[in-house]
Design an enzyme around this catalytic site. Structure first.
Site, short mmCIF file in Angstrom:
data_model
loop_
_atom_site.label_atom_id
_atom_site.label_comp_id
_atom_site.label_asym_id
_atom_site.label_seq_id
_atom_site.Cartn_x
_atom_site.Cartn_y
_atom_site.Cartn_z
N HIS A 38 47.37 34.35 51.10
CA HIS A 38 47.78 35.35 52.07
C HIS A 38 46.61 35.83 52.92
CE1 HIS A 38 46.39 37.55 48.55
NE2 HIS A 38 46.27 38.65 49.29
N HIS A 94 25.52 25.72 42.44
CA HIS A 94 26.20 24.43 42.47
C HIS A 94 25.33 23.31 41.92
CE1 HIS A 94 30.14 25.10 44.33
NE2 HIS A 94 29.57 26.16 44.88
N SER A 145 36.42 34.65 27.90
CA SER A 145 36.53 34.92 29.33
C SER A 145 35.62 36.09 29.68
CB SER A 145 37.98 35.26 29.70
OG SER A 145 38.12 35.44 31.10
N HIS A 164 30.66 42.70 37.11
CA HIS A 164 30.64 43.40 38.39
C HIS A 164 29.30 44.13 38.50
CE1 HIS A 164 34.82 42.62 39.40
NE2 HIS A 164 35.17 42.98 38.18
N GLY A 208 52.73 38.80 25.90
CA GLY A 208 52.56 40.01 25.11
C GLY A 208 51.14 40.26 24.67
N GLY A 209 50.18 39.85 25.47
CA GLY A 209 48.78 40.05 25.14
C GLY A 209 48.35 41.51 25.28
N HIS A 246 32.59 35.13 37.36
CA HIS A 246 33.64 34.95 36.35
C HIS A 246 33.41 33.62 35.66
CE1 HIS A 246 37.40 32.60 35.59
NE2 HIS A 246 37.67 33.64 34.82
#
Length: 307
Positions: A180, A149, A96, A100, A262-263, A110
């Site tokens: 939201h 794309h 992953s 920035h 628990g990572g 990302h």
């Protein structure tokens, strides 16, 4: 499943190599800083290596993490959609990354590619691939978005072509959506999960997505890294980074899975920007470059006639 499972080890080897290749490419593109690595172990099983580049010439912070972790019980974030797997043991491997950039005219990005297995009595009862990549501009350029794309569409060609691209683009638009705020996190890309039809074909698609990320992003780095900007653009960048934080802490399933299982917290939250600001009731000036961003924060066919 044991450490000698050949298919799992093939995926693992690909992912460690992908992390190495991406880090080398980003160091070359930045030219001012190198990745520092933390190797870590997880008490319940497995571990990883987290690599962070800070205060570079191009990237304010870039993180690329590899993990191979396992557990005896799946957390709620994983069994909500697959209740039949409650109580199963599991193993997950993935890469992953979040970059920035320093320059507000260069997009944040990302990417993630992962493989997951659930076991009962050391027998695999479910497996799947997931991943994708997405782009979050602050001052968007149509040429950049179309290139992004177009690269995504081209890598989908051997795996269903236009149908695969359309489905995984839509999935990306729907997943990276801040309910939201009623806006997408950026201009999308590809997103897929629970891909488990044919192992060889699905693994090949994961490799295409992982390998295609640099083809999609590096040209944008070269085009935008030296674009002049001032304090106004910098402040808008920091404000919009707040949306990135909101999504990752409120909606992102990977973040929830990592924390609930628990990572390693530092590795899970490496995706957050090093600097960010919030401003109550901010509204960009009508007709400004900042106001223009809103037109890009909704699903759109980016590869129409102009592509």
């Amino acid at each position: 499943m044991t450490d000698t499972d050949p298919d799992f080890l093939r995926v693992r080897d690909y992912l460690t190599g992908l992390q190495d290749r991406i880090c080398a490419a980003i160091e070359g593109a930045d030219g001012g800083a190198t990745f520092q690595e933390d190797r870590w172990e997880r008490a319940e099983g497995g571990g990883g290596r987290t690599r962070i580049l800070r205060d570079g010439a191009v990237f304010e912070q870039a993180g690329v993490g590899f993990s191979d972790v396992s557990g005896t019980t799946l957390p709620p974030s994983a069994t909500a959609a697959r209740p039949e797997l409650a109580g199963a043991s599991w193993r997950a491997v993935g890469v992953s990354l979040v970059f920035h950039p320093r320059n507000p005219y260069l997009s944040t990005t990302h990417a993630n590619v992962r493989h997951f297995r659930a076991m009962r009595d050391d027998q695999t009862v479910a497996w799947w691939f997931g991943g994708g990549f997405d782009l979050t501009p602050f001052y968007p350029f149509d040429d950049d978005v179309r290139h992004w794309h177009r690269t995504a569409r081209e890598l989908c060609e051997p795996f269903g072509g236009a149908e695969r691209y359309a489905a995984h683009k839509q999935w990306c638009d729907e997943y990276f959506f801040l309910k939201h705020r009623n806006e997408t996190r950026g201009v999308g890309g590809l997103f897929f999960d629970d891909l488990h039809g044919d192992f060889e074909r699905d693994f090949a698609y994961q490799r295409a997505v992982g390998d295609g990320f640099l083809d999609a992003y590096l040209p944008l780095v070269e085009h935008r890294k030296d674009t002049p900007y001032g304090e106004r653009e910098r402040q808008f960048q920091l404000y919009r980074r707040g949306r990135y934080v909101e999504f990752n802490l409120v909606f992102d399933r990977g973040t929830l899975f990592g924390l609930q299982s628990g990572g390693r917290t530092e590795s899970i939250l490496m995706s957050l920007p090093p600097l960010v600001r919030w401003e109550y009731g901010y509204t960009p000036e009508a007709g400004s470059d900042e106001a223009r961003l809103q037109d890009y924060l909704k699903p759109r066919d980016w590869l129409g006639e102009a592509s």
